[in-house]
Design a protein around this motif. Structure first.
Motif, short mmCIF file in Angstrom:
data_model
loop_
_atom_site.label_atom_id
_atom_site.label_comp_id
_atom_site.label_asym_id
_atom_site.label_seq_id
_atom_site.Cartn_x
_atom_site.Cartn_y
_atom_site.Cartn_z
N ALA A 165 4.14 42.04 62.89
CA ALA A 165 4.00 41.09 61.78
C ALA A 165 5.32 41.06 61.03
O ALA A 165 5.85 42.10 60.65
CB ALA A 165 2.87 41.49 60.86
N ARG A 166 5.86 39.86 60.86
CA ARG A 166 7.04 39.69 60.03
C ARG A 166 6.66 38.82 58.84
O ARG A 166 6.01 37.79 59.02
CB ARG A 166 8.18 39.04 60.81
CG ARG A 166 8.84 39.97 61.80
CD ARG A 166 10.01 39.29 62.50
NE ARG A 166 10.65 40.18 63.45
CZ ARG A 166 11.62 39.81 64.29
NH1 ARG A 166 12.05 38.55 64.28
NH2 ARG A 166 12.14 40.68 65.13
N LEU A 167 7.08 39.21 57.66
CA LEU A 167 6.73 38.42 56.49
C LEU A 167 7.85 38.41 55.46
O LEU A 167 8.65 39.34 55.38
CB LEU A 167 5.42 38.91 55.88
CG LEU A 167 5.28 40.37 55.49
CD1 LEU A 167 5.70 40.56 54.04
CD2 LEU A 167 3.85 40.84 55.68
N ILE A 168 7.88 37.31 54.73
CA ILE A 168 8.81 37.14 53.63
C ILE A 168 7.96 37.06 52.37
O ILE A 168 7.21 36.10 52.19
CB ILE A 168 9.65 35.86 53.80
CG1 ILE A 168 10.40 35.88 55.13
CG2 ILE A 168 10.64 35.72 52.63
CD1 ILE A 168 11.04 34.55 55.49
N ASP A 205 15.58 40.11 53.82
CA ASP A 205 14.40 39.81 53.03
C ASP A 205 13.15 39.64 53.89
O ASP A 205 12.11 39.18 53.41
CB ASP A 205 14.61 38.56 52.17
CG ASP A 205 15.07 37.35 52.96
OD1 ASP A 205 15.41 37.51 54.15
OD2 ASP A 205 15.09 36.24 52.39
N VAL A 206 13.25 40.04 55.16
CA VAL A 206 12.10 39.98 56.07
C VAL A 206 11.58 41.38 56.33
O VAL A 206 12.32 42.26 56.78
CB VAL A 206 12.48 39.31 57.40
CG1 VAL A 206 11.28 39.31 58.36
CG2 VAL A 206 12.95 37.88 57.17
N PRO A 227 2.06 35.92 47.48
CA PRO A 227 2.42 34.83 48.40
C PRO A 227 3.46 35.29 49.41
O PRO A 227 4.41 36.00 49.05
CB PRO A 227 2.99 33.77 47.46
CG PRO A 227 3.58 34.55 46.33
CD PRO A 227 2.68 35.75 46.15
N CYS A 228 3.28 34.90 50.65
CA CYS A 228 4.24 35.29 51.67
C CYS A 228 4.24 34.25 52.79
O CYS A 228 3.28 33.52 52.99
CB CYS A 228 3.93 36.67 52.24
SG CYS A 228 2.43 36.75 53.26
N ASP A 229 5.36 34.21 53.52
CA ASP A 229 5.43 33.47 54.77
C ASP A 229 5.35 34.49 55.89
O ASP A 229 5.90 35.61 55.77
CB ASP A 229 6.73 32.67 54.85
CG ASP A 229 6.75 31.53 53.83
OD1 ASP A 229 5.67 31.13 53.38
OD2 ASP A 229 7.84 31.04 53.51
N LEU A 230 4.69 34.15 56.99
CA LEU A 230 4.29 35.16 57.97
C LEU A 230 4.41 34.65 59.40
O LEU A 230 4.19 33.47 59.67
CB LEU A 230 2.82 35.54 57.72
CG LEU A 230 2.14 36.48 58.71
CD1 LEU A 230 2.61 37.91 58.49
CD2 LEU A 230 0.62 36.39 58.57
N ASN A 277 13.07 29.46 56.46
CA ASN A 277 12.33 30.72 56.57
C ASN A 277 11.86 30.97 57.99
O ASN A 277 11.64 32.13 58.37
CB ASN A 277 11.14 30.72 55.61
CG ASN A 277 11.51 31.26 54.23
OD1 ASN A 277 12.69 31.50 53.94
ND2 ASN A 277 10.53 31.45 53.38
N VAL A 278 11.70 29.92 58.78
CA VAL A 278 11.36 30.11 60.19
C VAL A 278 12.49 30.85 60.90
O VAL A 278 12.26 31.75 61.72
CB VAL A 278 11.09 28.76 60.88
CG1 VAL A 278 10.81 28.96 62.37
CG2 VAL A 278 9.91 28.04 60.22
#
Length: 294
Positions: free
Chosen positions: A4-7, A42-43, A66-69, A279-280
Motif C-alpha cells: 500500500a502506498r499513500l500520500i 511524501d509517499v 484524507p489520503c491518496d492511495l 500524485n499518480v
C-alpha cells in the motif's frame, strides 16, 4: 505480499499510523513494515505479509484519511500502458453537459449524466437519450464549448508526458465524443483516442450517434487489446471516475479512481482525491526530478 502506498496529510501522521496499525492487527493483517519512499519523500509505503486487500483498504481509508492511495499485490512498477477516461478525469467537465448549456438543456442533461455515472442507468441508453435532446444544435457550438468551457485537470499534461518519457503508451478512451476528445488528447498528449461520434448534417447535430456506442465494454476491450500488443508482464494503469469505467479499472494492474463515484472507487485499486494528477506519479515512485513538466 501486499503493498500500500499513500500520500497523507503530514500533520498527525504518526498518530494516525499507530491507530491504523492497531486496527490492522485486530483483523489479523499486521503491517510488515512502513517507511517513506526514498524517491518520493511524501509517499508512505506499507508492506503486508497477507493479502486481505479489502479489509486492509477499509482500515487505511478510515484511519489515514484524507489520503491518496494505491494498493498492489506485487512490486509497483512504472506501467507500459496508460488508459484513461476523459470527462471528469483528464478534464474537469462532462462535455455533454457543457454542450447542453448551448441548447439551454444543461440541468436536464446533467441529471441524466450523473445517474449514469453513479451506475443507476444503462449507459448506452442514457447516452442516446442525451444526444437525442441535442438535435438541431449548431455544430459550431462544439467549438465554442471547447474554447469556453473545457479545460484539463491539474497535472494531466505532466502525468501523461512523464509516463510517455518512461516508455508508456497512452490511450484516451471515453464515452464522450471525438469532437471533444481529439483536441483534448492533442492538448494533453495522448497517442490514441477511442470514443463516440456525433452525427452531423447540414451543420447541425442530428440527435444521433454515427457508429457504435463507446461504453464500458469498449473501454475494457481497448485496454486488453493494447495490453496484448505489449506482451506478457507489461503493467497497465487505468483511470476513471464513473460506473462505466469499472470494467477497465478492474482489468488493469493499477486501477485508480480519480475523484470518483462510490461504485468506481470501490472497484479500483486506489484513488486520488486530495492532490492533483501528479500524485499518480508519486504513487508510482517517479521522483519529481524526472517529471516532464507541462
Amino acid at each position: 505480499m501486499l503493498i500500500a502506498r499513500l500520500i497523507a496529510e503530514p500533520e498527525g501522521l504518526e498518530k494516525r499510523l499507530d491507530a491504523a496499525a492497531k486496527a490492522l492487527e485486530d483483523i489479523g493483517a499486521p503491517m510488515a513494515s512502513a517507511a517513506m519512499l526514498d524517491a518520493c519523500s511524501d509517499v508512505l509505503q506499507i508492506l503486508f505479509a497477507g493479502e486481505q486487500d479489502v479489509q486492509i483498504r477499509a482500515v487505511l481509508d478510515k484511519h489515514m484519511a484524507p489520503c491518496d492511495l494505491l494498493m498492489a499485490s506485487s512490486e509497483i512498477e512504472i506501467p507500459r500502458l496508460f488508459v484513461s477516461d476523459m470527462d471528469s478525469t483528464m478534464i474537469g467537465q462532462e462535455c455533454i453537459d457543457e454542450l447542453a448549456d448551448y441548447a439551454g438543456l444543461k440541468s436536464r442533461i446533467a441529471e441524466i449524466t450523473e445517474r449514469a455515472m453513479q451506475g443507476e442507468l444503462d449507459f448506452p441508453s442514457a447516452l442516446k437519450d442525451r444526444v437525442a435532446l441535442l438535435e438541431g444544435l449548431e455544430e459550431t457550438a462544439i467549438e465554442l464549448c471547447l474554447k469556453e468551457q473545457i479545460s484539463p485537470v491539474a497535472g494531466a499534461r505532466t502525468l501523461v508526458r512523464t509516463l510517455q518519457s518512461k516508455g508508456c503508451r497512452t490511450v484516451l478512451v471515453t464515452g464522450g465524443f471525438h469532437h471533444f476528445a481529439d483536441p483534448v488528447a492533442e492538448t494533453i498528449g495522448f497517442e490514441r483516442v477511442v470514443g463516440n461520434r456525433l452525427a452531423v448534417a447540414d451543420g447541425k447535430l442530428t440527435g444521433a450517434l454515427a457508429g457504435p456506442v463507446s461504453d464500458a465494454s469498449t473501454k475494457a476491450r481497448t485496454l486488453r487489446e493494447e495490453a496484448e500488443k505489449l506482451g506478457e508482464g507489461a503493467r497497465v494503469l487505468a483511470m476513471g471516475d464513473g460506473a462505466n469505467d469499472i470494467p477497465m479499472l478492474e482489468a488493469a494492474d493499477y486501477g485508480i479512481a480519480y475523484r470518483a463515484k462510490p461504485k468506481a472507487r470501490a472497484a479500483a485499486d486506489g484513488w486520488v482525491e486530495n492532490g492533483d494528477l501528479t500524485n499518480v506519479l508519486k504513487l508510482l515512485g517517479i521522483p519529481r526530478s524526472e517529471w516532464v513538466l507541462a
